[in-house]
Motif scaffolding. Structure first.
Motif, PDB file in Angstrom:
ATOM      1  N   HIS A 202       0.873  -1.173   0.000  1.00 19.51           N
ATOM      2  CA  HIS A 202       0.000   0.000   0.000  1.00 19.51           C
ATOM      3  C   HIS A 202       0.906   1.217   0.000  1.00 19.51           C
ATOM      4  O   HIS A 202       2.081   1.133   0.364  1.00 19.51           O
ATOM      5  CB  HIS A 202      -0.911   0.003   1.225  1.00 19.51           C
ATOM      6  CG  HIS A 202      -2.114   0.895   1.080  1.00 19.51           C
ATOM      7  ND1 HIS A 202      -2.069   2.254   1.315  1.00 19.51           N
ATOM      8  CD2 HIS A 202      -3.384   0.613   0.703  1.00 19.51           C
ATOM      9  CE1 HIS A 202      -3.262   2.771   1.100  1.00 19.51           C
ATOM     10  NE2 HIS A 202      -4.089   1.801   0.723  1.00 19.51           N
ATOM     11  N   SER A 214      -6.441   5.327   5.818  1.00 17.47           N
ATOM     12  CA  SER A 214      -7.451   4.527   6.511  1.00 17.47           C
ATOM     13  C   SER A 214      -8.145   3.554   5.572  1.00 17.47           C
ATOM     14  O   SER A 214      -8.807   2.610   6.032  1.00 17.47           O
ATOM     15  CB  SER A 214      -8.485   5.447   7.167  1.00 17.47           C
ATOM     16  OG  SER A 214      -9.147   6.242   6.191  1.00 17.47           O
ATOM     17  N   ALA A 216      -6.584   1.519   3.666  1.00 22.02           N
ATOM     18  CA  ALA A 216      -5.716   0.355   3.501  1.00 22.02           C
ATOM     19  C   ALA A 216      -6.362  -0.876   4.112  1.00 22.02           C
ATOM     20  O   ALA A 216      -7.054  -0.777   5.142  1.00 22.02           O
ATOM     21  CB  ALA A 216      -4.356   0.605   4.143  1.00 22.02           C
ATOM     22  N   ARG A 218      -6.786  -4.156   6.354  1.00 24.16           N
ATOM     23  CA  ARG A 218      -6.230  -4.472   7.674  1.00 24.16           C
ATOM     24  C   ARG A 218      -6.088  -5.991   7.853  1.00 24.16           C
ATOM     25  O   ARG A 218      -4.990  -6.520   7.891  1.00 24.16           O
ATOM     26  CB  ARG A 218      -7.094  -3.882   8.779  1.00 24.16           C
ATOM     27  CG  ARG A 218      -6.538  -4.135  10.170  1.00 24.16           C
ATOM     28  CD  ARG A 218      -7.314  -3.378  11.228  1.00 24.16           C
ATOM     29  NE  ARG A 218      -6.712  -3.563  12.549  1.00 24.16           N
ATOM     30  CZ  ARG A 218      -7.117  -2.951  13.655  1.00 24.16           C
ATOM     31  NH1 ARG A 218      -8.129  -2.091  13.591  1.00 24.16           N
ATOM     32  NH2 ARG A 218      -6.508  -3.175  14.800  1.00 24.16           N
ATOM     33  N   LYS A 243      -0.756  -0.382   9.018  1.00 24.89           N
ATOM     34  CA  LYS A 243      -0.750   0.865   8.245  1.00 24.89           C
ATOM     35  C   LYS A 243       0.369   1.806   8.670  1.00 24.89           C
ATOM     36  O   LYS A 243       0.707   2.738   7.940  1.00 24.89           O
ATOM     37  CB  LYS A 243      -2.093   1.590   8.366  1.00 24.89           C
ATOM     38  CG  LYS A 243      -2.396   2.168   9.726  1.00 24.89           C
ATOM     39  CD  LYS A 243      -3.763   2.841   9.737  1.00 24.89           C
ATOM     40  CE  LYS A 243      -4.088   3.451  11.096  1.00 24.89           C
ATOM     41  NZ  LYS A 243      -3.189   4.568  11.428  1.00 24.89           N
ATOM     42  N   ASN A 271     -10.809  -3.046   6.928  1.00 21.30           N
ATOM     43  CA  ASN A 271      -9.819  -2.019   6.598  1.00 21.30           C
ATOM     44  C   ASN A 271      -9.497  -1.216   7.850  1.00 21.30           C
ATOM     45  O   ASN A 271      -9.920  -1.559   8.957  1.00 21.30           O
ATOM     46  CB  ASN A 271     -10.302  -1.118   5.446  1.00 21.30           C
ATOM     47  CG  ASN A 271     -11.554  -0.312   5.804  1.00 21.30           C
ATOM     48  OD1 ASN A 271     -11.891  -0.147   6.982  1.00 21.30           O
ATOM     49  ND2 ASN A 271     -12.243   0.186   4.796  1.00 21.30           N
ATOM     50  N   TRP A 272      -8.759  -0.113   7.685  1.00 24.23           N
ATOM     51  CA  TRP A 272      -8.312   0.669   8.832  1.00 24.23           C
ATOM     52  C   TRP A 272      -9.255   1.834   9.158  1.00 24.23           C
ATOM     53  O   TRP A 272      -8.818   2.846   9.687  1.00 24.23           O
ATOM     54  CB  TRP A 272      -6.902   1.176   8.601  1.00 24.23           C
ATOM     55  CG  TRP A 272      -5.876   0.111   8.895  1.00 24.23           C
ATOM     56  CD1 TRP A 272      -5.261  -0.725   8.013  1.00 24.23           C
ATOM     57  CD2 TRP A 272      -5.385  -0.225  10.190  1.00 24.23           C
ATOM     58  NE1 TRP A 272      -4.408  -1.576   8.666  1.00 24.23           N
ATOM     59  CE2 TRP A 272      -4.451  -1.286  10.007  1.00 24.23           C
ATOM     60  CE3 TRP A 272      -5.607   0.232  11.481  1.00 24.23           C
ATOM     61  CZ2 TRP A 272      -3.771  -1.886  11.073  1.00 24.23           C
ATOM     62  CZ3 TRP A 272      -4.937  -0.347  12.542  1.00 24.23           C
ATOM     63  CH2 TRP A 272      -4.030  -1.398  12.335  1.00 24.23           C
TER      64      TRP A 272
END
Length: 306
Positions: A202, A214, A216, A218, A243, A271-272
């Motif tokens: 990423h 955010s 990205a 997880r 991240k 995700n984040w």
């Protein structure tokens, strides 16, 4: 008579003495006139030459002293080089990303693709098979664009934006963006591979337009399939992309398989924190190639030779 003779002789002697004296004085004057200045000039030249020679001698002495000092410094540096090399090796070993968390190693090496084989690279023969029910996140500028995008998605599932994850580009925006925080993609590898690990890439927040990532992924899960609709895939394990870590992170599989797989499925489970979409930039699959696949009987699984 004798007196006059003696007087005449005396006068002759005196006259001769005066002539000789005058001749000597004249000669001295002529000598001083013609030779005196040349001797002074010559003495001056010799003085200049002596001064130059003295300056050159002093300069050569100083150069010799500096050479000796430089030679001493070089010897000290040469004696210190092994110590410096050992310290550099220790520093390099200390800086190597050796932190393991859930089977993850964080890596960010220049020319990464030239050091680890990627069996999911599109240019080498891999391809996207499908993305299941995952919907791409697309900003439509008009209703016509929305209709065309959905039409293409229904007719050609492998033509979706998921192809970005098996291509080498990784600039901001060159990713597979899908709606929500959950999605999946099935990848046909370039051959039957005994999978040992994967790499997830990423962009760094430093080059992200919003300075945060955010979107990205997880939590990710990797599965190995015998065939495209395999109901019992092999679970290689789940991994968490950090991240705050390196842009490229390597994950060693938690549950290796004794046999190779030609199809893998990547599931993004979260995700984040981005509420709208998730971005996946690059997926690499690593391991050992067992068999290179060129043609299969199913048209949709065909992979041409390089």
């Amino acid at each position: 008579m004798d007196y006059e003779y003696e007087n005449g002789c005396f006068r002759n002697i005196f006259r001769s003495f005066v002539c000789v004296t005058l001749s000597l004085l004249l000669g001295l004057q002529v000598y001083a006139y013609f030779w005196g200045p040349s001797q002074d000039a010559l003495e001056g030249d010799f003085s200049d030459i002596r001064y130059v020679v003295m300056q050159l001698t002093q300069g050569l002495t100083e150069v010799n002293r500096k050479h000796e000092r430089l030679h001493g410094e070089m010897e000290r540096i040469s004696s210190a080089l092994p110590v410096v090399a050992a310290a550099a090796d220790r520093a390099r070993d200390a800086l190597q990303p050796s932190l393991r968390r859930n089977g993850r190693n964080t890596l960010d090496i220049q020319d990464y693709d030239r050091q680890m084989v990627d069996y999911a690279l599109e240019s080498a023969g891999a391809r996207i098979l499908d993305t299941g029910d995952t919907m791409d996140h697309v900003i439509y500028e008009s209703p016509v664009g929305w209709v065309l995008h959905n039409l293409v998605g229904m007719l050609c599932s492998e033509c979706l934006g998921a192809r970005a994850i098996i291509r080498p580009e990784s600039l901001p925006g060159e990713c597979w963006a899908f709606k929500g925080s959950r999605g999946e993609v099935t990848i046909r590898l370039l051959g039957i591979v005994r999978i040992t690990g994967i790499s997830v890439e990423h962009i760094s927040p430093h080059i992200a337009p919003t300075r945060e990532i955010s979107s990205a992924p997880r939590l990710l899960q990797i599965e190995g399939l015998e065939f495209r609709k395999d109901p019992f895939p092999h679970d290689f394990g789940s991994f968490e992309y950090d991240k705050d870590g390196k842009p490229i992170q390597y994950f060693q599989v938690l549950y290796p398989s004794p046999k190779g797989h030609s199809i893998v499925r990547l599931r993004v489970l979260s995700n984040w924190g981005h509420p709208v979409y998730t971005c996946v930039y690059r997926i690499r699959v690593h391991g050992d190639l067992a068999t290179r696949i060129s043609v299969t009987e199913e048209p949709d699984l065909r992979i041409e030779n390089e």
